[in-house]
Motif scaffolding. Structure first.
Motif, PDB file in Angstrom:
ATOM      1  N   THR A  35       2.957   2.999   2.600  1.00 44.67           N
ATOM      2  CA  THR A  35       2.395   1.940   1.750  1.00 44.67           C
ATOM      3  C   THR A  35       3.319   1.626   0.587  1.00 44.67           C
ATOM      4  O   THR A  35       3.570   0.452   0.266  1.00 44.67           O
ATOM      5  N   ASP A  36       3.849   2.653  -0.035  1.00 44.31           N
ATOM      6  CA  ASP A  36       4.801   2.449  -1.131  1.00 44.31           C
ATOM      7  C   ASP A  36       6.050   1.734  -0.642  1.00 44.31           C
ATOM      8  O   ASP A  36       6.586   0.842  -1.317  1.00 44.31           O
ATOM      9  N   GLN A  37       6.496   2.082   0.550  1.00 42.89           N
ATOM     10  CA  GLN A  37       7.695   1.471   1.129  1.00 42.89           C
ATOM     11  C   GLN A  37       7.507  -0.027   1.362  1.00 42.89           C
ATOM     12  O   GLN A  37       8.377  -0.839   1.044  1.00 42.89           O
ATOM     13  N   VAL A  38       6.360  -0.413   1.915  1.00 44.35           N
ATOM     14  CA  VAL A  38       6.148  -1.830   2.220  1.00 44.35           C
ATOM     15  C   VAL A  38       5.984  -2.650   0.949  1.00 44.35           C
ATOM     16  O   VAL A  38       6.426  -3.808   0.874  1.00 44.35           O
ATOM     17  N   ILE A  39       5.365  -2.072  -0.060  1.00 46.00           N
ATOM     18  CA  ILE A  39       5.245  -2.777  -1.345  1.00 46.00           C
ATOM     19  C   ILE A  39       6.635  -3.048  -1.915  1.00 46.00           C
ATOM     20  O   ILE A  39       6.927  -4.152  -2.411  1.00 46.00           O
TER      21      ILE A  39
ATOM     22  N   CYS B 264       8.785 -11.959  -2.881  1.00 42.35           N
ATOM     23  CA  CYS B 264       7.623 -12.798  -2.604  1.00 42.35           C
ATOM     24  C   CYS B 264       6.913 -13.190  -3.899  1.00 42.35           C
ATOM     25  O   CYS B 264       6.942 -12.458  -4.885  1.00 42.35           O
ATOM     26  N   ASP B 265       6.266 -14.339  -3.866  1.00 44.39           N
ATOM     27  CA  ASP B 265       5.522 -14.820  -5.026  1.00 44.39           C
ATOM     28  C   ASP B 265       4.128 -14.214  -5.088  1.00 44.39           C
ATOM     29  O   ASP B 265       3.537 -14.100  -6.164  1.00 44.39           O
ATOM     30  N   THR B 266       3.598 -13.855  -3.946  1.00 42.71           N
ATOM     31  CA  THR B 266       2.290 -13.205  -3.898  1.00 42.71           C
ATOM     32  C   THR B 266       2.215 -12.335  -2.651  1.00 42.71           C
ATOM     33  O   THR B 266       2.994 -12.511  -1.712  1.00 42.71           O
ATOM     34  N   ILE B 267       1.294 -11.374  -2.650  1.00 41.91           N
ATOM     35  CA  ILE B 267       1.101 -10.476  -1.517  1.00 41.91           C
ATOM     36  C   ILE B 267      -0.339 -10.594  -1.035  1.00 41.91           C
ATOM     37  O   ILE B 267      -1.279 -10.607  -1.837  1.00 41.91           O
TER      38      ILE B 267
ATOM     39  N   GLN C 243      -3.334  -2.151  -6.051  1.00 42.71           N
ATOM     40  CA  GLN C 243      -2.987  -1.954  -7.459  1.00 42.71           C
ATOM     41  C   GLN C 243      -1.848  -2.853  -7.905  1.00 42.71           C
ATOM     42  O   GLN C 243      -1.674  -3.118  -9.100  1.00 42.71           O
ATOM     43  N   HIS C 244      -1.075  -3.380  -6.940  1.00 44.23           N
ATOM     44  CA  HIS C 244       0.083  -4.190  -7.321  1.00 44.23           C
ATOM     45  C   HIS C 244      -0.373  -5.552  -7.834  1.00 44.23           C
ATOM     46  O   HIS C 244      -1.236  -6.202  -7.219  1.00 44.23           O
TER      47      HIS C 244
ATOM     48  N   MET D 254     -13.306  -3.387   1.047  1.00 38.80           N
ATOM     49  CA  MET D 254     -13.455  -4.452   0.059  1.00 38.80           C
ATOM     50  C   MET D 254     -13.508  -3.892  -1.353  1.00 38.80           C
ATOM     51  O   MET D 254     -12.854  -4.393  -2.277  1.00 38.80           O
ATOM     52  N   MET D 255     -14.270  -2.820  -1.537  1.00 38.15           N
ATOM     53  CA  MET D 255     -14.399  -2.203  -2.859  1.00 38.15           C
ATOM     54  C   MET D 255     -13.092  -1.578  -3.327  1.00 38.15           C
ATOM     55  O   MET D 255     -12.772  -1.617  -4.515  1.00 38.15           O
ATOM     56  N   ARG D 256     -12.313  -1.018  -2.398  1.00 41.01           N
ATOM     57  CA  ARG D 256     -11.019  -0.442  -2.780  1.00 41.01           C
ATOM     58  C   ARG D 256     -10.062  -1.516  -3.279  1.00 41.01           C
ATOM     59  O   ARG D 256      -9.219  -1.275  -4.133  1.00 41.01           O
ATOM     60  N   CYS D 257     -10.198  -2.720  -2.728  1.00 39.86           N
ATOM     61  CA  CYS D 257      -9.374  -3.842  -3.202  1.00 39.86           C
ATOM     62  C   CYS D 257      -9.853  -4.341  -4.554  1.00 39.86           C
ATOM     63  O   CYS D 257      -9.060  -4.645  -5.441  1.00 39.86           O
TER      64      CYS D 257
END
Length: 312
Positions: free
Chosen positions: A223-227, A234-237, A276-277, A306-309
């Protein structure tokens, strides 16, 4: 007349005065109203290549929110004051798939143009709804990076069946909405894809992480790698969560269940970490089929996703 016990149009459920359920923070959107999270339903699954009742999922996921409190014991933080604005469900056309995709893209775009919220959650529907949703985000925010949790590449050819739940990311790439190098796939499962589509992913520089990668490197590392791959270009994720990325033991209510997938905890931890990003503006949750579910296990897990987001 005043009733002693009856409360018309309200459910007769137990209410603890010290507990706020997540669904209690969800209110209908009204013009000029602002909130923290916008929610929209994309109840469409007619393009699924397997029999699917995923069109019913927006309702069951919203209902599942009523099973959980706004208090995070792990963070010792209560999110009872966070406002969730519900933009409702997009009305699908009964026979015209193209018209339905158009309606969904228009509706997501109009929701974003309100600028009412910081983040938005799209509740599918099958994975085909990601095509209009991500297209709308691209129009609003510019170059878009996507993190896709999925057992499948969803890069199927268009010729055999048109736009289906197996084609959204191929459609996005070939329509020029998404660059292959801006797509990161996590949880691709063995014996679940064709070689042609794995080759297509390599040809278009899609970053693919299989379940073997998850086992060897760990979900947090990946996950850290893909972020890191997306944040500087990118302008948004946008996060796209296909619930069949999860092992069938944890998510039985998916049209394409299978063994050897992510655990529920791995998915929740990965989504929370990515969310979190500050570039993360939207997420879709797809491929929950309430007609195949057992005790709403998959809808409840989707509610937690959904709640984690939301609660980052």
């Amino acid at each position: 007349m005043s009733f002693q016990y009856l409360k018309p149009n309200r459910n007769a459920r137990f209410k603890d005065r010290y507990t706020t359920k997540v669904d209690e923070t969800l209110t209908p959107y009204e013009e000029r109203k602002t909130g923290d999270i916008g929610v929209i339903g994309l109840p469409f699954s007619k393009t699924s290549i397997s029999l699917s009742g995923a069109s019913e999922a927006p309702g069951t996921i919203r209902k599942a929110l009523g099973s959980y409190s706004t208090y995070s014991g792990e963070k010792d933080e209560d999110y009872e004051n966070m406002k969730l604005l519900d933009f409702g469900d997009v009305p699908v056309h009964p026979t015209d798939t193209g018209e339905t995709l158009k309606r969904m893209q228009t509706s997501v775009k109009e929701m974003l143009e309100t600028e009412a919220c910081q983040k938005y959650v799209m509740l599918g529907g099958d994975h085909g709804v990601s095509f209009p949703s991500i297209s709308a985000f691209k129009e609003k925010f510019g170059r878009i990076g996507v993190i896709q949790w999925d057992a499948h590449h969803d890069l199927r050819n268009i010729e055999d069946g048109g736009r289906t739940n197996g084609t959204p990311f191929r459609s996005l790439i070939e329509e020029g909405v998404l660059w292959g190098e801006d797509l990161c796939q996590i949880g691709i499962r063995d014996f679940s894809n064709a070689k042609t589509y794995a080759d297509y992913a390599k040809k278009h520089n899609i970053h693919t992480y299989t379940m073997a990668d998850v086992e060897q490197k760990g979900i947090q590392f990946i996950t850290d790698q893909v972020i890191q791959k997306l944040e500087n270009k990118c302008d948004t994720i946008y996060l796209s969560v296909d619930m069949d990325a999860v092992d069938q033991a944890f998510a039985p209510g998916c049209p394409a269940i299978g063994p050897g997938g992510l655990t529920a905890r791995e998915l929740l931890g990965s989504v929370a970490m990515a969310s979190q990003h500050p570039l993360v503006k939207g997420m879709d949750i797809v491929e929950v089929d309430p007609t195949k579910d057992f005790r709403d296990m998959t809808s409840r897990l989707a509610a937690h996703v959904m709640m984690r987001c939301m609660y980052t």
